[in-house]
Design a protein around this motif. Structure first.
Motif, PDB file in Angstrom:
ATOM      1  N   UNK A  16       6.757 -13.520  -9.147  1.00 12.78           N
ATOM      2  CA  UNK A  16       7.328 -12.428  -9.944  1.00 12.78           C
ATOM      3  C   UNK A  16       8.412 -12.946 -10.892  1.00 12.78           C
ATOM      4  N   UNK A  17       9.106 -14.006 -10.460  1.00 16.63           N
ATOM      5  CA  UNK A  17      10.156 -14.557 -11.320  1.00 16.63           C
ATOM      6  C   UNK A  17       9.571 -15.179 -12.586  1.00 16.63           C
ATOM      7  N   UNK A  73      18.797 -11.507 -16.990  1.00 13.60           N
ATOM      8  CA  UNK A  73      17.893 -10.842 -16.029  1.00 13.60           C
ATOM      9  C   UNK A  73      18.345 -11.183 -14.618  1.00 13.60           C
ATOM     10  N   UNK A  74      18.621 -12.480 -14.422  1.00 12.79           N
ATOM     11  CA  UNK A  74      19.062 -12.922 -13.105  1.00 12.79           C
ATOM     12  C   UNK A  74      20.381 -12.249 -12.725  1.00 12.79           C
ATOM     13  N   UNK A  75      21.299 -12.151 -13.691  1.00 11.04           N
ATOM     14  CA  UNK A  75      22.605 -11.531 -13.402  1.00 11.04           C
ATOM     15  C   UNK A  75      22.419 -10.073 -12.991  1.00 11.04           C
ATOM     16  N   UNK A 131      25.016 -23.311  -6.506  1.00  9.30           N
ATOM     17  CA  UNK A 131      25.817 -22.434  -5.641  1.00  9.30           C
ATOM     18  C   UNK A 131      24.916 -21.400  -4.978  1.00  9.30           C
ATOM     19  N   UNK A 132      23.977 -20.871  -5.781  1.00  9.14           N
ATOM     20  CA  UNK A 132      23.075 -19.846  -5.273  1.00  9.14           C
ATOM     21  C   UNK A 132      22.227 -20.406  -4.125  1.00  9.14           C
ATOM     22  N   UNK A 173      16.752 -13.048  -7.724  1.00  8.52           N
ATOM     23  CA  UNK A 173      17.543 -13.516  -8.863  1.00  8.52           C
ATOM     24  C   UNK A 173      17.611 -15.045  -8.856  1.00  8.52           C
ATOM     25  N   UNK A 174      17.644 -15.621  -7.653  1.00  6.85           N
ATOM     26  CA  UNK A 174      17.665 -17.079  -7.555  1.00  6.85           C
ATOM     27  C   UNK A 174      16.342 -17.657  -8.071  1.00  6.85           C
TER      28      UNK A 174
END
Lengths: 561, 420
Positions: B152-153, B114-116, B60-61, B88-89
């Motif tokens: 960074x992710x 973390x993503x949320x 979805x993202x 976040x994705x």
């Protein structure tokens, strides 16, 4: 790291190989030389246990400098100091972010006492300060020496590996398996070759001993990174050398041909455009509230002077060499020189006027002449009169002594002083001050000045009839003209760094040693990274050889790099 | 415009799927002791469901990202909302990559939140599609920003694994000096995360309530003797003002909890009117974070780290150590390429200099130096386990400061990324 060594050590291994001082693992058979034979700890496999230059037994001055810079500990200190030093420079804006300030007062006025202290500590130019540059140079030295100190021994070790290693070398690896095999040693070893090859290993056998190795090139990754960084740092240093670097901000009024100082180039801004987003292109929330620029573009043509360049008495001969619509992310580029869109000004700039000489009493006109703001002719004629240009002031003003001066080279409020000669004028001629702009004429009281110069009998005036006699350039584009001959090396350095990173981080050097002796298989494995994946691979191989070994059971403990 | 509407809808769908995935991961880990099944079986079964859910969320993202790109006409990474959504994705992409290598269900329990949080932070900023200003109209916007965020992710996943390592291994029963220090460190890290959640909670709560108070301040500057220039600055608070800007007057005030005026005024050295507003936001975040933390402490009746530790029982700590390192090792080259090399290339094309010591550039370099130090310490000095995990946690703090802190505290050339 290299513990205290006794002065005289017997460095000959039981296999007969003579090792240099500082060797941790015998260069030939890999037997651990330094520690307790009963120890079960995993081996330190860095640089394959080779001695390094920095471990010489009795160091002189050069050795001591070498030893200092070859230490990874020192390298880490240098990295951390540079890191901390860099952050200091972001507390307040650096001096270099401003075009016109006096830093000695600016920081105090803007930031109070803290700003004053910041300035006095020299932090307002952190990145040009001696200590910061020194840190960078020391990092450079550390990069060179650390790499040389390690890469040569490592290269030697890896290029003359023995297949059969000491058993204790195998059992003290981080991946170990000792198990029984019923088969003949040579037969078993021969059977192991195929599956290992399938997994991409290069396999070497020596009777009941086997060495499988892959992706050795990954070991050079760190050194490639360091070479890249050295190239990068050298290129950055080279930018400071004279002649390799040019950086100037110039104004280009639309339609004017401007000489770029210190070069044989001329650039003409044919048209400057600013566009803004229309309401339809903006989100509803912004309509009527915000103005967003869409495009800044200078249609530029670059000319090179081919003849009569340095001679002020002749017109230089120009040839067109390049043309480009310069936009913010799209500079003009010609033979290493680049022109970047930097700024713009939509205030019209006066380029020339065409005044008429008239008789203010009779209203007669004696004729017109074109007066350029830049490089005007020295003399003009209008009917029976000649006008000799004595002085010109681009931005007219008075100095403290009341003398007329030009405050800037830009034609913001131009003024011209003529000496007019001709009928009905004194033999020496009559002086006449001319302000082409109407508002300047009023502000600086042209008539009063001229009355003073020419007396009451004065009857000549210069007048511009209508706007057709005035030529403006509509806008001015500011371009940043740059030459940076060291740039290719900066990019080459960065490219080498990237290559090294990919080699070093996305592949791992993996080795598996096997000895089959007296019905017992001893397996030792080493990788420089990613033990998880390596154990999985070894376990997969063992399964192919009909030995079940759980990935975890291969783990001989010890840390993981 | 339909594309953009669809884009917003799937963004929200992604957010809810992640939240559900987080709950499922929690069930997979926490529920294994209570369920009738064998613990491993329970974790594997629920972990699979959780991973499928989080992957659906990621789909979805991605749909959000590409429809917004198509609808807006440019890659959606050009302002703070778009960048944080993208980050976040990418955290989910990095999680998916690391998860598919190591298959540790627990990783989801720490990466997905973390993503949320980053996604919720994105929603703090204005969401309309803005046309690009000339300096952003470049192919390097696509390359530089996306690669930097991806690198960074991976650091974010390294942070999650590092924190898990610490929660797993710090001895919460011991009272030796070094253990105490680590206990406090873990607790402080958790508290910081809760303060960020507190910040998000206050922003959305007061936004939902439609709160607004406006302050004005007139600045008089004396340019020439006898000539005073006065300018009027206005600042609108979206959270009740605990603290008013220095030397300001109220233009309109909406009372809260019966309080009719700000409790105090910002100190004199906070010169800008926005400095007062930012200070106010920080105070609200700390306040709501502290309340939230207090409530959690009351529920579990022990330090949060100690309460979380049993959840990590039976996890191989050396695996966690390796995952931390591996995530950083995968992220480091990508970060170098995106945040430094392509940044330099773009700076060269746009501004004519590849490096200008702009605060954002400096902090990208600081991040890079930090992780270089981490790698040297680990590879050459044998820093593993605790030390390495602490560095991974600290490193992500540096990353977040580079992304958010620099924009909030220090302005620079990257200020168009805006954080108001």
């Amino acid at each position: 790291m290299n513990g205290r060594l006794p002065l005289i050590v017997n460095t000959k291994c039981e296999c007969g190989h003579q090792n240099p001082v500082g060797t941790v693992l015998c260069e030939a058979c890999g037997k651990p030389l330094l520690d307790d034979p009963e120890s079960g700890e995993t081996l330190e496999m860095r640089y394959d246990g080779m001695a390094r230059r920095s471990q010489k037994a009795d160091p002189d001055v050069i050795d001591r400098v070498w030893n200092f810079f070859s230490s990874v500990k020192i390298a880490i200190y240098l990295i951390v100091l540079t890191l901390l030093g860099s952050t200091l420079g972001t507390i307040f804006p650096q001096e270099s972010t401003f075009l016109n300030i006096d830093p000695s007062t600016y920081y105090e006025q803007r930031y109070g006492t803290a700003g004053e202290i910041y300035y006095r500590l020299g932090l307002s130019h952190t990145y040009e300060s001696w200590w910061f540059i020194t840190l960078l140079v020391m990092i450079g030295a550390s990069l060179v020496i650390c790499s040389l100190d390690r890469v040569l021994p490592l290269y030697k070790a890896l290029s003359r590996q023995k297949i059969r290693k000491h058993r204790r070398f195998l059992t003290r690896q981080k991946v170990v398996l000792v198990t029984m095999v019923a088969e003949d040693p040579e037969v078993w070893t021969a059977r192991a070759v195929q599956p290992l090859k399938k997994q991409g290993y290069r396999v070497f056998t020596d009777g009941g001993a086997l060495l499988a190795e892959k992706h050795r090139f990954s070991r050079w990754g760190p050194y490639v990174i360091h070479i890249g960084l050295i190239v990068f740092l050298l290129a950055v240093l080279a930018r400071g050398l004279p002649g390799l670097n040019m950086d100037q901000h110039l104004a280009f009024p639309q339609g004017d041909l401007i000489h770029i100082p210190d070069t044989s180039y001329y650039l003409k801004n044919e048209k400057f455009t600013v566009e803004f987003y229309s309401d339809e292109e903006m989100p509803e929330e912004f309509r009527g509230k915000k103005v967003l620029p869409k495009l800044y573009e200078t249609k530029a043509v670059l000319y090179e002077c081919t003849e009569d360049c340095g001679d002020p008495s002749k017109e230089p001969k120009l040839t067109k060499v390049a043309s480009h619509p310069i936009q913010v992310n799209d500079p003009l580029s010609y033979k290493g020189m680049k022109a970047y869109q930097f700024d713009y000004d939509l205030t019209p700039v006066l380029r020339s006027v065409t005044p008429k000489l008239v008789n203010s009493r009779t209203g007669d006109s004696y004729g017109a002449f074109k007066l350029e703001m830049k490089n005007p002719q020295r003399s003009f004629s209008a009917g029976p009169y000649t006008l000799e240009l004595k002085e010109k002031y681009m931005e007219f003003g008075l100095n403290e002594a009341g003398q007329p001066i030009s405050k800037s080279p830009y034609p913001n409020s131009p003024a011209f002083l003529f000496l007019i000669k001709g009928p009905n004028l004194p033999a020496g001629g009559e002086q006449y001050f001319y302000f082409p702009k109407q508002n300047d004429k009023a502000e600086f009281q042209q008539d009063a000045i001229n009355d003073k110069l020419g007396g009451a009998g004065r009857f000549l005036e210069l007048e511009v009839g209508d706007m057709s006699g005035v030529d403006f350039s509509e806008s001015t584009s500011y371009l940043n003209i740059r030459v940076d001959r060291a740039m290719p090396f900066v990019w080459i350095g960065a490219g080498i760094v990237m290559l090294g990173l990919v080699l070093g981080f996305y592949w791992q050097h993996r080795r598996i040693w096997l000895i089959v002796e007296g019905g017992e298989l001893t397996l030792g494995g080493h990788t420089n990274k990613n033990w998880f994946g390596f154990r999985r691979e070894v376990s997969f191989f063992l399964n192919k050889m009909d030995i079940t070994a759980d990935e975890k059971s291969l783990d001989n403990g010890g840390g993981q790099a | 415009m339909n594309l953009l509407k669809f884009s917003n809808d799937v963004f929200i769908a992604a957010f809810f799927l992640y939240s559900i995935a987080f709950m499922l991961f929690t069930i997979a880990i926490m529920g294994r002791k209570w369920s009738g099944r064998k613990p491993e079986e329970h974790t594997a079964r629920w972990g699979k469901i959780a991973f499928i859910t989080s992957s659906l969320g990621l789909l979805c993202h991605l749909a959000y990202f590409f429809t917004r790109w198509a609808g807006g006409g440019h890659i959606p990474v050009s302002n703070m909302y778009e960048f944080m959504s993208f980050l976040s994705m990418m955290v989910m992409v990095a999680f998916t990559v690391i998860f598919s290598i190591y298959r540790k269900i627990l990783l989801g329990l720490f990466s997905v939140p973390i993503s949320i949080i980053v996604m919720a932070y994105a929603a703090v900023f204005p969401q309309e599609v803005q046309p690009l200003i000339p300096s952003l109209r470049s192919i390097y916007l696509n390359i530089h920003v996306t690669l930097a965020a991806l690198g960074e992710s991976f650091f974010a996943v390294g942070f999650a694994a590092g924190l898990m390592y610490l929660l797993r291994t710090v001895n919460f029963k011991s009272s030796s000096k070094s253990d105490k220090r680590q206990q406090r460190g873990v607790e402080f890290t958790l508290f910081t995360i809760i303060v960020i959640i507190g910040f998000l909670a206050s922003v959305f709560a007061f936004r939902g309530a439609g709160y607004e108070t406006v302050f004005i301040r007139s600045n008089v500057t004396v340019d020439n003797p006898g000539q005073n220039d006065s300018t009027i600055e206005k600042v609108s608070y979206k959270m009740p003002p605990l603290v008013a800007p220095y030397h300001s007057e109220i233009e309109s005030f909406q009372s809260f909890f019966g309080i009719k005026e700000p409790l105090f005024e910002a100190p004199f050295w906070m010169k800008g009117v926005n400095a007062g507003r930012k200070l106010n936001t920080v105070l609200w975040s700390l306040l709501s974070g502290a309340v939230l933390y207090g409530v959690l402490r009351l529920i579990v009746r022990k330090p949060l780290g100690k309460a979380l530790q049993p959840a990590l029982d039976g996890i191989d700590e050396s695996d966690l150590d390796e995952i931390t390192y591996r995530a950083i090792a995968i992220g480091f080259p990508i970060f170098t390429l995106g945040a430094l090399i392509f940044a330099m290339i773009w700076a060269q094309v746009a501004w004519g200099r590849f490096w200008g010591w702009d605060p954002k550039e400096v902090w990208a370099l600081v991040t890079w130096l930090f992780y270089s130090a981490y790698l040297h310490l680990r590879l050459a000095r044998g820093w593993q386990g605790h030390k390495s995990a602490w560095l991974a946690v600290l490193g992500f703090l540096v990353v977040m400061f580079t992304l958010v802190g620099v924009n909030l505290v220090i302005a620079g050339l990257h200020s168009y990324a805006g954080t108001d």
